[in-house]
Design a protein around this motif. Structure first.
Motif: not given
Length: 99
Positions: A14-15, A30-34, A70-74
């Motif tokens: 997650t960015e 971050l090494p975790i999913n959204a 802001e978070i990517k992916p949404p």
């Protein structure tokens, strides 16, 4: 990025971009999913400090000085009061250079 690696990278990280009151921005991967990030987001925002351990340093962010994240992916699963689905950005946030 293209292909299956791009899909894997998007699903497993997650960015997060922080926009500070002084006009600076900073982005972390971050090494975790959204979905995992979403589960922590409300608690993180209640903390006075958020800490990121990087390979070469540790970064602590004062949440009081953050104006926008802001978070990517949404995180489309976020629902409830104050959450607006299917929104579109018309203009990007701009800094007043005349200050």
């Amino acid at each position: 990025m293209k292909g299956s690696f791009a899909k894997y990278a998007q699903e497993s990280s997650t960015e997060v971009t922080f926009y500070y009151m002084d006009g600076h921005t900073e982005t972390f991967s971050l090494p975790i999913n959204a979905q995992q990030f979403q589960a922590q987001l409300q608690q993180l925002l209640k903390q006075p400090w958020i800490t990121f351990h990087l390979i070469d340093q540790t970064v602590c962010i004062c949440t009081e000085k953050v104006m926008k994240i802001e978070i990517k992916p949404p995180i489309n699963q976020m629902q409830g009061e104050g959450v607006f689905a299917n929104s579109q950005r018309i203009t990007a946030l701009q800094r007043n250079v005349g200050r």
